[in-house]
Write a protein that holds these residues in place. Structure first.
Motif, PDB file in Angstrom:
ATOM      1  N   GLU A  16       0.838  -1.194   0.000  1.00 26.64           N
ATOM      2  CA  GLU A  16       0.000   0.000   0.000  1.00 26.64           C
ATOM      3  C   GLU A  16       0.874   1.244   0.000  1.00 26.64           C
ATOM      4  OE1 GLU A  16      -2.823  -0.062   3.125  1.00 26.64           O
ATOM      5  OE2 GLU A  16      -3.838  -1.880   2.414  1.00 26.64           O
ATOM      6  N   SER A  17       0.320   2.316  -0.521  1.00 23.43           N
ATOM      7  CA  SER A  17       1.067   3.563  -0.625  1.00 23.43           C
ATOM      8  C   SER A  17       1.568   4.021   0.739  1.00 23.43           C
ATOM      9  CB  SER A  17       0.173   4.651  -1.243  1.00 23.43           C
ATOM     10  OG  SER A  17       0.854   5.881  -1.320  1.00 23.43           O
ATOM     11  N   GLY A  18       2.849   4.342   0.803  1.00 22.19           N
ATOM     12  CA  GLY A  18       3.435   4.810   2.048  1.00 22.19           C
ATOM     13  C   GLY A  18       3.853   3.723   3.009  1.00 22.19           C
ATOM     14  N   HIS A  19       3.691   2.473   2.612  1.00 22.14           N
ATOM     15  CA  HIS A  19       4.049   1.352   3.474  1.00 22.14           C
ATOM     16  C   HIS A  19       5.227   0.575   2.886  1.00 22.14           C
ATOM     17  CE1 HIS A  19       0.004   2.246   4.940  1.00 22.14           C
ATOM     18  NE2 HIS A  19       0.291   1.551   6.023  1.00 22.14           N
ATOM     19  N   GLU A  20       5.846  -0.220   3.743  1.00 23.04           N
ATOM     20  CA  GLU A  20       6.964  -1.045   3.305  1.00 23.04           C
ATOM     21  C   GLU A  20       6.488  -2.145   2.354  1.00 23.04           C
ATOM     22  OE1 GLU A  20       9.327  -2.568   6.563  1.00 23.04           O
ATOM     23  OE2 GLU A  20       8.667  -0.932   7.860  1.00 23.04           O
ATOM     24  N   LEU A  21       7.409  -2.661   1.570  1.00 21.55           N
ATOM     25  CA  LEU A  21       7.107  -3.801   0.712  1.00 21.55           C
ATOM     26  C   LEU A  21       6.912  -5.029   1.598  1.00 21.55           C
ATOM     27  CD1 LEU A  21       7.014  -4.679  -2.349  1.00 21.55           C
ATOM     28  CD2 LEU A  21       9.355  -5.493  -1.992  1.00 21.55           C
TER      29      LEU A  21
END
Length: 366
Positions: A144-149
């Motif tokens: 999700e946008s802004g989150h880690e892979l």
């Protein structure tokens, strides 16, 4: 060689009572209305999506004649002699298409810390020398946008389907890794085997190791190490001894037996107490002499026991799929509000259900 009688215990093992760490606020459970309703009913969170087909499978079966070594020596931990052993082996090419749409359909459960996927058969989890297509290449679909892979929390064999956990940040990865290490997370597999074990439930306690099983040393296989049985005890379970000998342990329970003689097969629930490479497949094939349908890698000794046995197996399984499915994962103490475990189930693949119906096996898909 049948090791089942002397090496099985009728009682079940008790898992470590490890729970999700309470050192910090626990993970938030799923906040959908349906999930809130389940939690308010006082039940453990059991999340299962419908069994809609989420990927396109394109199978092409080929028949190939190859030299195959006699596995008798492998059963004894020895070296094989490639002597005029030609057996027919079925190969397949599986193309699992993963895109934005199918990736979303694979999601069984998601919160701010973990994602549970229903992995299809035919795609590897990690990359390797012979792996051109693996799940690690598609992790961005669940970012999700802004989150880690997201990261893979554990692994499944390429041809094994079912529940696969991803972690969404490093703290979740650390705590899940600790739970796996302490054997606090319970994983239950469903499988269809050719043959029915003598005892309908028990524990297989047979050490394993990887051996070269060909005279020229270019063929390796996980084999039973019956010669190391004396070292198998509660204090060594889960450990790897010098020489790469893994103290493996697998619980099993037969759920349904085929009534269509002479096609003897059964539906089995398997719970690996330890998590060594190919543990379930070797314990069932070599320990119980009940190989998993579609498992051509470890079924050799059993299939060669009778000239017509392979044809009977192929008559049971109309597909070349490996019939091994990671049915359920239980994470203890996960839910913040109740302290109850999180139970995640994966619906059975279509080919698994089809084979079960054709063989008169009772399968509860709920």
């Amino acid at each position: 060689m049948n090791y089942s009688a002397p090496l099985l215990l009728r009682s079940r093992c008790v898992h470590h009572q490890a729970v999700w760490s309470k050192a910090r606020p626990l993970f938030r459970e799923e906040t959908s209305p349906n999930q809130r309703q389940r939690n308010s009913a006082g039940s453990s969170a059991s999340v299962e999506k419908s069994s809609k087909k989420h990927s396109k499978f394109d199978f092409k079966n080929k028949k190939l004649v190859r030299n195959k070594p006699n596995d008798k020596a492998a059963d004894e931990g020895g070296v094989l002699d490639k002597s005029n052993m030609n057996i027919r082996k079925r190969f397949r090419k599986t193309d699992v298409e993963i895109n934005e749409v199918t990736a979303e359909k694979m999601v069984l459960y998601k919160d701010r810390d973990i994602i549970a996927l229903n992995k299809p058969s035919g795609i590897a989890v990690h990359s390797g020398p012979k792996m051109k297509n693996d799940l690690s290449h598609y992790l961005h679909y669940w970012q999700e946008s802004g989150h880690e892979l997201p990261e893979l929390a554990h692994r499944l064999d390429k041809d094994t389907s079912g529940v696969l956990l991803l972690t969404r940040h490093t703290d979740a990865a650390r705590r899940l890794a600790q739970l796996f290490k302490e054997r606090g997370i319970v994983k239950k597999y469903w499988t269809i085997t050719f043959g029915v074990p003598d005892h309908l439930e028990g524990v297989i306690q047979i050490p394993l190791s990887t051996r070269n099983i060909a005279a020229n040393g270019n063929m390796t296989r996980v084999v039973l190490r019956v010669d190391k049985m004396a070292a198998h005890n509660p204090s060594t379970v889960g450990k790897t001894l010098p020489g790469g000998v893994a103290m493996a342990e697998t619980e099993y329970s037969v759920l349904s037996v085929c009534s269509l003689a002479p096609k003897r097969c059964c539906l089995m629930e398997v719970t690996p107490v330890t998590g060594f490479k190919h543990q379930i497949r070797v314990h069932l094939a070599d320990g119980l002499t009940c190989p998993i349908l579609g498992d051509h890698k470890f079924a050799g000794p059993v299939l060669r026991a009778s000239p017509n046995l392979k044809k009977r197996v192929e008559a049971i399984s109309k597909t070349s799929h490996l019939h091994l499915h990671a049915r359920e994962i239980v994470i203890p103490g996960y839910l913040a509000s109740t302290g109850k475990p999180l139970v995640i189930k994966a619906p059975l693949p279509g080919y698994f259900i089809k084979t079960s119906k054709e063989q008169g096996l009772h399968v509860n898909v709920s």
